[in-house]
Scaffold this active site. Structure first.
Site, PDB file in Angstrom:
ATOM      1  N   ARG A   1      95.040  -3.696 -59.390  1.00  0.00           N
ATOM      2  CA  ARG A   1      94.213  -4.307 -57.062  1.00  0.00           C
ATOM      3  C   ARG A   1      94.626  -6.352 -58.030  1.00  0.00           C
ATOM      4  O   ARG A   1      94.187  -6.702 -56.596  1.00  0.00           O
ATOM      5  CB  ARG A   1      92.856  -3.858 -57.373  1.00  0.00           C
TER       6      ARG A   1
ATOM      7  N   TYR B   1     102.954 -12.157 -32.690  1.00  0.00           N
ATOM      8  CA  TYR B   1     103.788 -11.085 -33.105  1.00  0.00           C
ATOM      9  C   TYR B   1     101.691 -10.687 -32.760  1.00  0.00           C
ATOM     10  O   TYR B   1     101.002 -11.001 -32.949  1.00  0.00           O
ATOM     11  CB  TYR B   1     103.796 -10.963 -34.941  1.00  0.00           C
TER      12      TYR B   1
ATOM     13  N   ASP C   1     105.246 -17.679 -40.602  1.00  0.00           N
ATOM     14  CA  ASP C   1     105.965 -16.503 -40.074  1.00  0.00           C
ATOM     15  C   ASP C   1     107.054 -16.415 -40.597  1.00  0.00           C
ATOM     16  O   ASP C   1     107.457 -16.407 -39.147  1.00  0.00           O
ATOM     17  CB  ASP C   1     104.773 -15.479 -39.316  1.00  0.00           C
TER      18      ASP C   1
ATOM     19  N   LYS D   1     110.089  -5.228 -42.644  1.00  0.00           N
ATOM     20  CA  LYS D   1     110.656  -5.850 -41.862  1.00  0.00           C
ATOM     21  C   LYS D   1     112.371  -5.786 -43.061  1.00  0.00           C
ATOM     22  O   LYS D   1     112.919  -4.980 -43.699  1.00  0.00           O
ATOM     23  CB  LYS D   1     110.961  -6.428 -40.861  1.00  0.00           C
TER      24      LYS D   1
HETATM   25  C1  LIG Z   1     105.510  -6.709 -38.468  1.00  0.00           C
HETATM   26  C2  LIG Z   1     105.018  -8.115 -38.117  1.00  0.00           C
HETATM   27  C3  LIG Z   1     103.814  -8.865 -38.880  1.00  0.00           C
HETATM   28  C4  LIG Z   1     102.863  -7.372 -39.512  1.00  0.00           C
HETATM   29  O1  LIG Z   1     103.573  -7.003 -40.754  1.00  0.00           O
HETATM   30  P1  LIG Z   1     103.204  -5.004 -41.208  1.00  0.00           P
HETATM   31  O2  LIG Z   1     104.087  -5.156 -42.762  1.00  0.00           O
HETATM   32  O3  LIG Z   1     103.457  -4.050 -39.845  1.00  0.00           O
HETATM   33  O4  LIG Z   1     101.508  -5.714 -41.063  1.00  0.00           O
HETATM   34  C5  LIG Z   1     103.710  -9.865 -38.415  1.00  0.00           C
HETATM   35  N1  LIG Z   1     104.584 -10.678 -38.493  1.00  0.00           N
HETATM   36  C6  LIG Z   1     105.996 -10.124 -37.812  1.00  0.00           C
HETATM   37  C7  LIG Z   1     106.789 -11.528 -37.291  1.00  0.00           C
HETATM   38  C8  LIG Z   1     106.318  -8.823 -38.064  1.00  0.00           C
HETATM   39  O5  LIG Z   1     107.274  -8.212 -37.186  1.00  0.00           O
END
Ligand SMILES: *Cc1c(COP(=O)(O)O)cnc(C)c1O
Length: 399
Positions: A58, A117, A190, A215
């Protein structure tokens, strides 16, 4: 000793210490919760903090360490100074940890955009608002209005997502970072849609980068991961890492291994995602069933010239509107065969979704339309397949 008792030690103990006897070509999946010490003296030094060694997964895990270093190096590529990353169980784990690490409290303000998001918005409106933090959603394209808010409120964090859903809006990182610095606010971006290969927020003076590594960074849809990267090494090492340790939103060796495997082809994939998306956008723009295409690589997009300055290429995601509205949108979803009907993005295969009947079905029509989510809007994450397989599928489904 029973029959079974005599086998226990043989079953439990591993006869070979692979760590010292073989040199794997690919870094192994360190599926272990703890790590052992050569001696009690060494253990004591490690626990005192005098020596660095792995203690508990962890806290740190070798497979996880390697991936966070690789992503931090990508975010900092070609730039001066250093960057450090901390890997989390998901993008949401990373975003939550960053917000907690900033020690937001009653009376603080977060300034951000309305088209984040969806789960990030939900996090801000529930968990963060419950701490007594004011969350202001504003049009961050209006730099004067942004400066006025920074001037009049105690903004602790300016939180930006660019490019953003669903109309693929782009925000001006250099100017937003400059304004935030003037009023002592921290900035976070982000960078999920762009990846460090298309956009490096640190280059523009942004403080922190977060990703859903689920992603494009993973690219194959095989695992969830998230990361926080920053150039303030102490803050990342002490505060952000501490949140991983305390909240337990750590990634794990398996998911980190899959992410590392994906990262090996990130440059190849991004190049192809961008080429295919540009061609799909041009194909759609000339199709008679389509009324509008939102892609940063098309010059009619309001943010085309900003994207050109700020990004190395225009990305793999786009959205488009159908002349036939909701019915046409659902019809397209029903007829696609090659593209896959799913809500995520950033995988090697082409994904398509219809926000009005899927991800945004619960949002009142007037509200979603304010963000450009019309009944006929379709979002696409263009994959790396043969281009004509994608366009033929769209063409057949649209006709
Ligand atoms: C999918 C996504 C998230 C969240 O990520 P997870 O891995 O699903 O927790 C945050 N910001 C954007 C732009 C995303 O596409």
């Amino acid at each position: 000793m029973s029959h079974f008792d005599q086998f226990h030690s043989l079953c439990v103990n591993d006869p070979i210490d692979y760590g010292q006897k073989v040199l794997p070509h690919i870094p192994p999946i360190y599926a272990t919760s703890t790590f052992i010490y050569e001696s009690p003296d060494k253990a004591m030094e490690v626990f005192k903090g005098n020596e660095q060694a792995h203690i508990y997964s962890r806290w740190h895990n070798p497979t996880v360490d390697l991936v966070e270093q690789k992503i931090a190096a990508l975010e900092n590529f070609g730039l001066e100074g250093q960057a450090k990353g901390v890997l989390f169980s998901s993008g949401m784990g990373a975003i939550t940890a960053l917000l907690m690490a900033l020690q937001l409290k009653q009376g603080d303000t977060i300034l951000t955009q309305g088209n984040l998001y969806g789960t990030t918005t939900d996090l801000l409106n529930t968990v963060v608002a419950n701490l007594g933090v004011e969350v202001i959603y504003a049009n961050l394209k209006d730099l004067q209005q942004t400066e006025d808010t920074l001037k009049n409120k105690q903004v602790k964090l300016l939180y930006i997502e660019t490019p953003a859903n669903p109309t693929i809006d782009c925000y001006d990182l250099a100017n937003l970072a400059r304004l935030a610095k003037k009023y002592n606010a921290k900035t976070a971006v982000d960078n999920t849609f762009a990846t460090p290969l298309l956009q490096q927020p640190f280059q523009f003076g942004i403080d922190y980068v977060v990703h859903s590594a689920t992603k494009f960074l993973n690219g194959h849809g095989t695992a969830l991961n998230g990361i926080v990267v920053g150039t303030d090494i102490d803050f990342i090492q002490q505060q952000v890492w501490k949140m991983r340790k305390l909240m337990g939103a750590n990634s794990n060796a398996f998911d980190a291994f899959l992410l590392n495997n994906g990262l090996k082809t990130l440059a190849l994939r991004m190049e192809r995602h961008c080429q295919n998306a540009q061609s799909v956008a041009e194909f759609l723009a000339s199709h008679q069933a389509v009324s509008k295409v939102n892609y940063l690589g098309l010059s009619p997009h309001a943010d085309h010239s900003l994207a050109k300055q700020q990004m190395a290429a225009f990305g793999g995601t786009l959205s488009f509107e159908l002349k036939g509205g909701l019915e046409a949108g659902i019809g397209l979803m029903r007829n696609i065969k090659f593209c896959k009907l799913t809500a995520s993005l950033g995988t090697v295969d082409t994904l398509i979704q219809h926000p009005a009947s899927m991800t945004h079905i619960k949002v009142p029509k007037a509200q979603r339309e304010a963000y450009g989510i019309t009944d006929g809007l379709i979002r696409m994450s263009v994959g790396i397949e043969n281009l004509t397989d994608i366009t033929n599928d769209l063409d057949l489904a649209l006709n």
